[in-house]
Design a protein around this motif. Structure first.
Motif, PDB file in Angstrom:
ATOM      1  N   THR A  31     -22.517-114.015 -24.502  1.00 54.77           N
ATOM      2  CA  THR A  31     -21.430-113.557 -25.366  1.00 54.77           C
ATOM      3  C   THR A  31     -20.100-114.041 -24.820  1.00 54.77           C
ATOM      4  N   ARG A  88     -16.683-107.875 -26.459  1.00 58.46           N
ATOM      5  CA  ARG A  88     -17.831-108.778 -26.490  1.00 58.46           C
ATOM      6  C   ARG A  88     -18.772-108.290 -27.587  1.00 58.46           C
ATOM      7  N   ALA A 107     -22.420-112.686 -32.851  1.00 55.42           N
ATOM      8  CA  ALA A 107     -23.605-112.879 -32.018  1.00 55.42           C
ATOM      9  C   ALA A 107     -24.599-113.794 -32.737  1.00 55.42           C
TER      10      ALA A 107
END
Length: 351
Positions: free
Chosen positions: A158, A169, A182
């Protein structure tokens, strides 16, 4: 991670229809993973007050744990069905092996996502170099259309993104207003993110108002103020701060989880002036399917769960051939984990 309780509760989870205007504060219960030197975890989901947040259906928060005292994490091969596991660490390192042949290390800043689908087995062990273990283990319930998929495993790094005073994140899905998404595979609309604030820092975190959300405090306390949709602010002056017009503030202590129902366009997070803060944010479209959760299995009724257990006990524990639903895990020195006994009665859905 496995649910190592000797007498796991069978949960029948009806679809949740939450209304709501305030932040609901959920407190965890302590669960020991193993024997007398067990590592304890704080289990926030599922619980009597809430069983899911979107498709997120299980949340264990653990550490910082002194591995020398607890023995760390040693979870033998065990099965899963109908879910995805999401492993996220703040400190330490865990070695993962599963029956698809995947072998990977879980480290801070990277996410390990394992899709069990129709059935998988895996083991998790903290590495010899780990002195402190600290993180969260999350499960995602697969929708009915996807729960029969072939199992697979993904690992993704990440990237940190600055949002006001925070460093964010994103480890699953996407967060509105944050230029990061993601790369792991999801089967329903979800978000998972780590948010870090310096002492006294604050950040406005934009939310998808179609999602419900949870704010799990790993380091705190944290003050959270939510804003309602713009449609509720039509009569306010154009230069007004939405939080002073239509909002609710809650103070979340360490290990507490603040639940936000759908209908909020953002949350302002403020760290205590004397302490930095770290929050794990999870969210998703409210899950509209009934689930039965027991031990490490997710199904749709009692009979399915009983058949999953029977197959694990017959194929893996009794015969050890690994040719059935769950396969064989290589890379762990020891026997697989036998399933507990099923309840003697069918449990009714909890209200």
């Amino acid at each position: 991670m496995s649910n190592l309780e000797r007498d796991p509760i069978e949960l029948v989870c009806p679809p949740e229809h939450s209304q709501a205007a305030v932040i609901q504060v959920l407190t965890p219960r302590d669960v020991p993973l193993g024997g007398p030197r067990a590592m304890n975890v704080r289990r926030t989901l599922p619980q009597r007050g809430r069983t899911t947040i979107g498709a997120w259906c299980f949340a264990d928060h653990y550490g910082p744990d002194d591995v020398a005292a607890s023995g760390g994490m040693v979870v033998p091969p065990h099965p899963h069905t109908g879910l995805q596991t999401v492993s996220w660490l703040f400190e330490g390192e865990i070695e993962h092996h599963d029956s698809t042949g995947s072998a990977e290390f879980v480290r801070p800043g990277a996410v390990n996502l394992m899709t069990a689908g129709r059935g998988i087995a895996h083991s998790e062990v903290s590495t010899p170099t780990t002195s402190r273990l600290h993180g969260v283990q999350l499960w995602v319930a697969l929708p009915d259309a996807a729960r029969g998929v072939a199992p697979f495993f993904e690992h993704a790094e990440t990237e940190p993104v600055e949002v006001d005073d925070a460093v964010v994140r994103v480890f699953t899905g996407a967060l509105p207003g944050v230029g990061a998404e993601a790369s792991v595979t999801l089967f329903s609309p979800l978000v998972g993110a780590q948010i870090e604030l310096p002492a006294g820092g604050e950040a406005w975190i934009e939310l998808d108002p179609a999602f419900e959300h949870g704010l799990l405090v790993d380091r705190g306390p944290v003050t959270a103020t939510v804003a309602a949709l713009e449609s509720e602010l039509d009569d306010a002056p154009a230069d007004s701060d939405p939080l002073t017009v239509a909002g609710h503030t809650s103070h979340l202590a360490w290990s507490e989880l603040g639940y936000l129902a759908p209908g909020h366009e953002g949350v302002r997070l403020r760290a205590d002036p004397h302490s930095p803060a770290r929050i794990v944010l999870i969210g998703g479209i409210p899950f509209g399917e009934e689930l039965v959760m027991w031990w490490n299995f997710i199904g749709r009724n009692h009979d399915e769960i009983a058949e999953f257990r029977r197959q694990w006990q017959a194929d893996v524990i009794a015969r050890g051939d690994g040719d059935g639903r769950f396969g064989t895990v290589s890379g762990f020195d020891g026997p697989p984990l036998p399933a507990p006994e099923l309840p003697t009665v069918r449990l009714k859905p909890r209200s």
